[in-house]
Design a protein around this motif. Structure first.
Motif, PDB file in Angstrom:
ATOM      1  N   PHE A 484       0.835  -1.203   0.000  1.00 17.55           N
ATOM      2  CA  PHE A 484       0.000   0.000   0.000  1.00 17.55           C
ATOM      3  C   PHE A 484       0.870   1.254   0.000  1.00 17.55           C
ATOM      4  N   THR A 485       1.960   1.226   0.785  1.00 13.98           N
ATOM      5  CA  THR A 485       2.851   2.387   0.859  1.00 13.98           C
ATOM      6  C   THR A 485       3.449   2.705  -0.515  1.00 13.98           C
ATOM      7  N   LEU A 486       3.919   1.672  -1.218  1.00 18.80           N
ATOM      8  CA  LEU A 486       4.474   1.887  -2.552  1.00 18.80           C
ATOM      9  C   LEU A 486       3.426   2.462  -3.496  1.00 18.80           C
ATOM     10  N   ALA A 487       2.195   1.917  -3.417  1.00 22.05           N
ATOM     11  CA  ALA A 487       1.124   2.414  -4.293  1.00 22.05           C
ATOM     12  C   ALA A 487       0.756   3.847  -3.946  1.00 22.05           C
ATOM     13  N   ASP A 488       0.675   4.149  -2.658  1.00 24.24           N
ATOM     14  CA  ASP A 488       0.283   5.481  -2.228  1.00 24.24           C
ATOM     15  C   ASP A 488       1.312   6.524  -2.669  1.00 24.24           C
ATOM     16  N   GLU A 489       2.582   6.081  -2.712  1.00 24.94           N
ATOM     17  CA  GLU A 489       3.640   6.996  -3.136  1.00 24.94           C
ATOM     18  C   GLU A 489       3.906   6.899  -4.637  1.00 24.94           C
ATOM     19  N   LEU A 506      -2.574 -15.193   1.463  1.00 24.34           N
ATOM     20  CA  LEU A 506      -2.520 -15.664   2.854  1.00 24.34           C
ATOM     21  C   LEU A 506      -3.829 -15.394   3.591  1.00 24.34           C
ATOM     22  N   GLU A 507      -4.481 -14.267   3.288  1.00 18.61           N
ATOM     23  CA  GLU A 507      -5.745 -13.901   3.954  1.00 18.61           C
ATOM     24  C   GLU A 507      -6.709 -13.352   2.903  1.00 18.61           C
ATOM     25  N   PRO A 508      -7.367 -14.237   2.163  1.00 19.09           N
ATOM     26  CA  PRO A 508      -8.157 -13.804   0.993  1.00 19.09           C
ATOM     27  C   PRO A 508      -9.373 -12.940   1.319  1.00 19.09           C
ATOM     28  N   ASP A 509      -9.888 -13.005   2.533  1.00 22.01           N
ATOM     29  CA  ASP A 509     -11.095 -12.239   2.868  1.00 22.01           C
ATOM     30  C   ASP A 509     -10.794 -11.030   3.739  1.00 22.01           C
ATOM     31  N   ASN A 510      -9.562 -10.549   3.677  1.00 27.20           N
ATOM     32  CA  ASN A 510      -9.191  -9.387   4.469  1.00 27.20           C
ATOM     33  C   ASN A 510      -9.555  -8.116   3.702  1.00 27.20           C
ATOM     34  N   ALA A 511     -10.520  -7.357   4.236  1.00 17.75           N
ATOM     35  CA  ALA A 511     -11.017  -6.167   3.537  1.00 17.75           C
ATOM     36  C   ALA A 511      -9.932  -5.109   3.388  1.00 17.75           C
ATOM     37  N   ALA A 512      -9.066  -4.973   4.397  1.00 19.89           N
ATOM     38  CA  ALA A 512      -7.987  -3.976   4.317  1.00 19.89           C
ATOM     39  C   ALA A 512      -7.030  -4.299   3.179  1.00 19.89           C
ATOM     40  N   TYR A 513      -6.759  -5.591   2.976  1.00 17.59           N
ATOM     41  CA  TYR A 513      -5.843  -5.984   1.903  1.00 17.59           C
ATOM     42  C   TYR A 513      -6.505  -5.774   0.527  1.00 17.59           C
ATOM     43  N   ALA A 537     -14.309  -4.944  -1.093  1.00 11.77           N
ATOM     44  CA  ALA A 537     -13.761  -4.649   0.238  1.00 11.77           C
ATOM     45  C   ALA A 537     -14.786  -3.952   1.116  1.00 11.77           C
ATOM     46  N   PHE A 538     -15.491  -2.978   0.552  1.00 16.73           N
ATOM     47  CA  PHE A 538     -16.478  -2.216   1.336  1.00 16.73           C
ATOM     48  C   PHE A 538     -17.665  -3.100   1.731  1.00 16.73           C
ATOM     49  N   LYS A 539     -17.975  -4.062   0.864  1.00 17.36           N
ATOM     50  CA  LYS A 539     -19.058  -4.994   1.189  1.00 17.36           C
ATOM     51  C   LYS A 539     -18.669  -5.888   2.359  1.00 17.36           C
ATOM     52  N   LEU A 540     -17.389  -6.293   2.377  1.00 16.26           N
ATOM     53  CA  LEU A 540     -16.913  -7.123   3.492  1.00 16.26           C
ATOM     54  C   LEU A 540     -16.873  -6.328   4.788  1.00 16.26           C
ATOM     55  N   THR A 541     -16.337  -5.105   4.712  1.00 19.08           N
ATOM     56  CA  THR A 541     -16.203  -4.254   5.901  1.00 19.08           C
ATOM     57  C   THR A 541     -16.486  -2.810   5.498  1.00 19.08           C
ATOM     58  N   PRO A 542     -17.646  -2.288   5.864  1.00 19.23           N
ATOM     59  CA  PRO A 542     -17.955  -0.889   5.530  1.00 19.23           C
ATOM     60  C   PRO A 542     -17.078   0.070   6.334  1.00 19.23           C
ATOM     61  N   ASP A 543     -15.866   0.284   5.834  1.00 19.52           N
ATOM     62  CA  ASP A 543     -14.879   1.110   6.519  1.00 19.52           C
ATOM     63  C   ASP A 543     -14.793   2.470   5.816  1.00 19.52           C
ATOM     64  N   PRO A 544     -14.716   3.579   6.572  1.00 17.84           N
ATOM     65  CA  PRO A 544     -14.710   4.903   5.934  1.00 17.84           C
ATOM     66  C   PRO A 544     -13.513   5.136   5.020  1.00 17.84           C
ATOM     67  N   GLU A 545     -12.333   4.563   5.357  1.00 24.95           N
ATOM     68  CA  GLU A 545     -11.174   4.751   4.478  1.00 24.95           C
ATOM     69  C   GLU A 545     -11.379   4.025   3.154  1.00 24.95           C
TER      70      GLU A 545
END
Length: 600
Positions: A484-489, A506-513, A537-545
């Motif tokens: 994420f850091t590389l992409a963000d930059e 490794l963690e296929p259902d991780n919304a953050a990933y 991702a938002f469907k898995l975890t409705p996170d504001p970010e």
């Protein structure tokens, strides 16, 4: 002599032991030969056999059970089970010895030569009519041949030989059906047993257990009910009925089964506890509460039961009952520290922070719960706006003689506490010292890397993350953070994608990933893939970010209305999130007009 040399050593050894083939006369004394002149040396008198005689000798040997058994054993040792079974079957055909028949039946059964096993077991039963093992072998070999009538007849003989111990017979048969018979055949014969022995408790018990293992809950329920009707005191039947009802998802049936068991065995607390749990899941807080109250009036010595009662009490929002259960738990030897921890948690949930702190403070440094208690104590102090007390509670624990893992947990908690107060530099100093002290600790390096990113020291952060990945290539959190850091930059986007993809492996259902992958796609200009991934991702975890990122992608897809709708939802979750505030101010500042001024 050429004919003898062509025989196997085993054949030759046995042939020399047969009449007419020995080089010595039985019983003849050994005479000392007088030396003679070389010219008068005599030729040894060795009797040879014609080819016809050799063929006859071989045929006679190959009928000999001893030879056949030895050949069978040698083939078995070489894992040639089919050939071993053939030799043993031939030995059995040429012998009436019970031991040979038993061994032959065993080998043919192991080799899955069920036709040979069945025939051999028939002769074994004839020679040893009182042998329950012979009848058992005949039963299972007939069963494997799908010959139910023959299996029933053999089972009847087996039961007759066992006398009153029919439980042992059905247990052995059930174990064989479970482990050695193809499931389709095992299911058919299990159903057949249920019909053949409807009034035999031992048979119905095996039927119920097997049906439950086969996933056939309804037939397991039927068999369990039949057992209870035949023998109301059979506790195993109630257990099977309860498990089957639970697996079937029949909440009403489960409660009825637990009530039935509770009435039959009023002093068996596990049935009462199970009934409480069933009431809690069914949303019947009133009945659950009544049962908890009734149990707590009795002396309870099982710590696990008291912990469960406390948990159930909290689930039905009866904290007073939970407290009663924990006070009982505290009186059980060896449970005081755990009880104090749980009582502290209970007080903290009720916002009784001073009470919570007292409970946490009673936990001894030697307890396994000490570090957790000190972290919770610090949180209670912080919630009371007493940061001095919060930091002191952690420092006291860090100075105590506790193990390294607990010191690391406490260090992470202290670093987080410092960050929450805006003391980022102090937190970074603490984490850097900890990383030097414990260089292989991924959690500390990760938290340090995240703080470095917050302080805009991304090069150091990336170095820290790469160090974690080098030590643990499957650290999904580090892989995702670096990607994420590389992409963000907006650098090394191909590497960023590979890193996040590996984290998702490794963690296929991780919304953050998934959010990170969506952001990578966005940076790569793959807007369709980005929108699809962020939506997932938002469907898995409705996170504001995640909502902030998804809205940005939608906006760049020329879908402003959809983007605004997502941002509106994200603002409802957390209107103060910096990344969300930045996106909305840039693209749709009018949305912030609807956010309460105190929340901005």
């Amino acid at each position: 002599m050429r004919e003898l040399m062509s025989l196997s050593p085993l054949f030759l050894a046995m042939s020399l032991a047969l009449p007419g083939c020995s080089t010595l006369t039985a019983g003849a004394p050994l005479a000392v030969q007088q030396p003679v002149a070389p010219a008068e040396a005599q030729q040894p008198n060795i009797r040879t056999q014609t080819p016809e005689q050799l063929a006859h000798t071989r045929a006679e040997i190959e009928k000999n059970p001893i030879y056949l058994i030895m050949a069978g054993e040698l083939e078995g040792q070489a894992d040639h089970l089919t050939q071993s079974a053939d030799f043993y079957y031939a030995a059995a055909q040429n012998s009436d010895e019970v031991a040979i028949l038993a061994r032959a039946a065993q080998i043919t059964l192991i080799a899955k030569r069920y036709d040979l096993a069945f025939k051999t077991a028939q002769r074994w039963v004839q020679q040893a009519p009182s042998s329950d093992k012979a009848a058992a072998t005949l039963t299972v070999s007939a069963l494997q041949l799908d010959n139910f009538p023959a299996a029933d007849q053999a089972l009847t003989q087996w039961l007759h030989r066992a006398g009153t111990n029919d439980t042992a017979v059905f247990n052995e048969l059930g174990a064989y059906l479970d482990k050695n018979v193809p499931q389709a055949l095992a299911i058919r014969y299990t159903d057949h047993l249920a019909q053949q022995f409807p009034n035999v408790v031992a048979a119905q018990l095996i039927v119920a257990k097997l049906e439950l293992k086969f996933g056939r809950t309804q037939t397991a329920i039927n068999a369990a009910r039949q057992i209870i009707a035949l023998d109301p005191s059979n506790e195993t039947a109630y257990d099977i009925l309860i498990v089957a009802m639970s697996q079937a998802g029949d909440q009403t049936g489960l409660i009825d089964a637990l009530k039935l068991a509770n009435r039959q065995f009023p002093n068996t607390d596990r049935y009462t506890t199970g009934l409480i749990e069933a009431y809690v899941r069914a949303g019947n807080a009133h009945q659950a509460g009544k049962l908890i109250e009734a149990l707590l009036r009795k002396p309870i010595k099982d710590p696990a039961q008291l912990r469960n009662l406390a948990l159930f009490s909290l689930q039905i929002e009866r904290p007073t009952l939970a407290q009663k259960a924990l006070l009982k738990l505290e009186k059980i030897p060896g449970q005081r520290n755990l009880a104090q921890l749980l009582l502290g948690r209970l007080a903290a949930q009720a916002n009784q922070l001073n009470v919570a702190i007292k409970h946490f403070n009673h936990i001894a440094p030697t307890s396994d719960h000490y570090a957790e208690a000190r972290i919770l104590m610090a949180a209670a102090y912080a919630q009371s706006d007493d940061m001095t007390g919060a930091l002191q509670s952690l420092d006291i624990a860090l100075a105590a003689p506790i193990d390294v893992a607990d010191k690391q947990r406490l260090t992470l908690a202290k670093a987080g506490l410092l960050q929450s107060q805006g003391l980022d530099q102090e937190s970074l100093t603490l984490l850097t010292e900890a990383a030097t002290l414990w260089p292989g600790t991924a959690d500390i390096q990760l938290q340090r890397a995240m703080l470095l990113l917050k302080l805009n020291r991304s090069i150091e952060a990336r170095d820290a993350l790469r160090q974690v990945i080098e030590e643990d290539p499957n650290n999904a959190a580090a892989l995702n953070a670096l990607g994420f850091t590389l992409a963000d930059e907006h650098i090394n986007l191909n590497e960023a994608e590979q890193l996040v993809q590996k984290a998702l492996t490794l963690e296929p259902d991780n919304a953050a990933y998934l959010d990170s992958l969506g952001w990578v796609y966005y940076r790569q200009g793959k807007l369709s893939e980005a929108a699809e991934t962020l939506q997932q991702a938002f469907k898995l975890t409705p996170d504001p970010e995640i909502g902030a990122h998804w809205g940005i992608v939608l906006w760049h897809q020329n879908k402003p209305d959809e983007a605004k709708a997502i941002w509106q939802r994200a603002l409802g979750l957390n209107p103060n999130l910096p990344v969300l505030q930045e996106a909305v101010k840039k693209f749709a500042p009018e949305l912030l007009l609807n956010v309460p001024e105190t929340d901005q």
